[in-house]
Design an enzyme around this catalytic site. Structure first.
Site, short mmCIF file in Angstrom:
data_model
loop_
_atom_site.label_atom_id
_atom_site.label_comp_id
_atom_site.label_asym_id
_atom_site.label_seq_id
_atom_site.Cartn_x
_atom_site.Cartn_y
_atom_site.Cartn_z
N ASP A 27 28.59 27.48 -36.98
CA ASP A 27 29.83 27.04 -36.42
C ASP A 27 29.96 27.51 -35.08
O ASP A 27 29.39 28.39 -34.92
CB ASP A 27 30.92 27.39 -37.36
N ASP A 29 33.46 26.94 -32.98
CA ASP A 29 34.93 27.23 -32.83
C ASP A 29 35.27 28.50 -33.62
O ASP A 29 35.48 28.21 -34.94
CB ASP A 29 35.92 26.08 -32.74
N GLU A 74 44.77 22.74 -42.51
CA GLU A 74 43.45 23.24 -42.82
C GLU A 74 43.15 24.51 -43.40
O GLU A 74 42.25 24.68 -44.18
CB GLU A 74 42.85 23.32 -41.23
N SER A 142 29.11 21.74 -35.17
CA SER A 142 30.57 21.91 -35.03
C SER A 142 31.44 20.65 -34.94
O SER A 142 31.07 19.59 -34.60
CB SER A 142 30.67 22.26 -33.65
N ALA A 143 32.45 20.80 -35.46
CA ALA A 143 33.73 19.94 -35.61
C ALA A 143 34.70 19.69 -34.22
O ALA A 143 35.38 18.85 -34.30
CB ALA A 143 34.69 19.88 -36.90
N LYS A 191 31.16 18.92 -43.14
CA LYS A 191 29.65 19.42 -42.55
C LYS A 191 28.65 19.70 -43.55
O LYS A 191 28.17 20.74 -43.91
CB LYS A 191 30.17 20.89 -41.99
N ASP A 216 33.61 30.52 -39.94
CA ASP A 216 35.02 30.93 -40.13
C ASP A 216 35.90 30.00 -41.06
O ASP A 216 37.00 30.48 -41.34
CB ASP A 216 35.48 31.19 -38.68
P1 TMP Z 1 34.89 24.07 -36.45
O1 TMP Z 1 34.95 25.26 -36.12
O2 TMP Z 1 34.97 23.82 -37.95
O3 TMP Z 1 33.88 23.13 -35.77
O4 TMP Z 1 36.17 22.95 -36.47
C1 TMP Z 1 36.72 23.00 -35.14
C2 TMP Z 1 38.28 23.33 -35.12
O5 TMP Z 1 38.99 22.59 -34.15
C3 TMP Z 1 39.04 23.30 -36.27
O6 TMP Z 1 39.45 24.76 -36.73
C4 TMP Z 1 40.23 22.73 -35.87
C5 TMP Z 1 40.39 22.53 -34.43
N1 TMP Z 1 40.89 21.43 -33.73
C6 TMP Z 1 41.63 21.59 -32.77
O7 TMP Z 1 41.99 22.75 -32.34
N2 TMP Z 1 42.49 20.75 -32.23
C7 TMP Z 1 42.12 19.19 -32.60
O8 TMP Z 1 42.74 18.33 -32.12
C8 TMP Z 1 41.36 19.07 -33.63
C9 TMP Z 1 41.13 17.89 -34.13
C10 TMP Z 1 40.70 20.05 -34.26
MG MG Z 2 35.27 27.19 -36.73
#
Ligand code: TMP
Ligand code: MG
Length: 279
Positions: A27, A29, A74, A142-143, A191, A216
């Site tokens: 991942d 973020d 979340e 990554s999201a 994912k 995470d």
């Molecule tokens: P990930 O770490 O699982 O790839 O997810 C991305 C992170 O982004 C998730 O923890 C939520 C965050 N996020 C924001 O901080 N701002 C936003 O506008 C959106 C849609 C997600």
């Molecule tokens: Mg993350």
């Protein structure tokens, strides 16, 4: 660690079977980037955009409101992923719609990242360089926002050719203005295969059966589902927030749980051993 013997067994197998079968799936973020610094939260790739000067004050406020509403959902340990999924789609869709209203320029991304407060975890260079030197593919799932996270890696001088990224990428018009986000939408809890099958990396991902997975979120655990013949997998989870409430769940789910650890030291140590740089 809930089961240190299992961890030991997997690490030994990964070392024995060598680099040709190994890949790292991670991942971005709050896994490769830092969760906090000096008591302050560090930005996600979305937040890098949200906090930048190219977003109007009103837009920034709306994006913050979304974050304050959806982020507790979340990470809520009392809700199932099934309950969370539609709400995450809602968050991402609303956030992306707000970003689309801001006329973000492709040519501004590098400056936005440079002026942001983003930080990667300590010793991240050792991690990236080690994988690159040993030709181990690193697959970042990554999201967040792909264009932004790539730029973070580029500016940190760690965006090596062994890296493949699947993420939410921006689509710009011929004047370089953001006009939409490309499909498929990736959020914290999708994912998995359904998303990966639509990407060009699917084949590549399937070709290595030994995996180190870094995440995470509980949603990160399905990132390796696309690999058909997993032989050995070691999952390492960064538990950043609500540590006491989430400890049990994380220990049940991840082989190794790192609590409030802003470094990549444990991962680097394991890699060092597996890659034979340490006896
Ligand atoms: P990930 O770490 O699982 O790839 O997810 C991305 C992170 O982004 C998730 O923890 C939520 C965050 N996020 C924001 O901080 N701002 C936003 O506008 C959106 C849609 C997600
Ligand atoms: Mg993350």
């Amino acid at each position: 660690m809930k089961n240190p013997e299992h961890v030991q067994r997997v690490i030994s197998a990964l070392r024995k079977e060598g680099t040709d079968k190994l890949q790292v799936i991670s991942d971005f973020d709050m896994t490769l980037s830092r969760f906090g610094f000096n008591g302050r939260r560090c930005p996600t790739s979305h937040n890098i955009l949200d906090n930048s000067r190219v977003i109007s004050e009103e837009g920034r406020k709306k994006l913050k409101d979304l974050l304050h509403y959806y982020y507790p959902i979340e990470i809520d340990p009392n809700r199932t992923m099934e309950e969370k999924r539609p709400l995450m789609v809602e968050w991402w869709t609303r956030a992306h719609d707000l970003l689309l209203q801001q006329k973000i320029l492709k040519s501004d991304i590098a400056k936005i990242v440079r002026e942001s407060e983003v930080m990667l975890r300590d010793r991240v260079n050792t991690f990236f360089d080690q994988l690159h030197q040993h030709n181990i593919p690193l697959f970042i799932f990554s999201a967040g926002v792909g264009d932004v996270l790539e730029e973070v890696l580029r500016q940190a001088k760690v965006f090596h050719p062994n890296i493949n990224v699947v993420s939410n990428y921006m689509d710009f018009d011929d004047k370089g203005v953001l006009r939409q986000f490309k499909e498929p939408l990736i959020h914290t809890y999708n994912k998995n295969n359904a998303v990966l099958e639509k990407t060009e990396h699917f084949q590549l991902l399937s070709s290595r059966s030994n995996i180190i997975l870094l995440g995470d979120s509980m949603g990160d655990l399905s990132m390796a589902d696309g690999v058909a013949n997993v032989e050995n997998i070691l999952t390492i989870g960064f538990l950043n927030d609500k540590v006491d409430e989430q400890r049990g769940k994380y220990r049940d789910a991840y082989d190794i749980v790192l609590e409030k650890d802003e470094t990549l030291d444990v991962v680097n140590g394991i890699l060092c051993y597996i890659l034979g740089d340490l006896n």
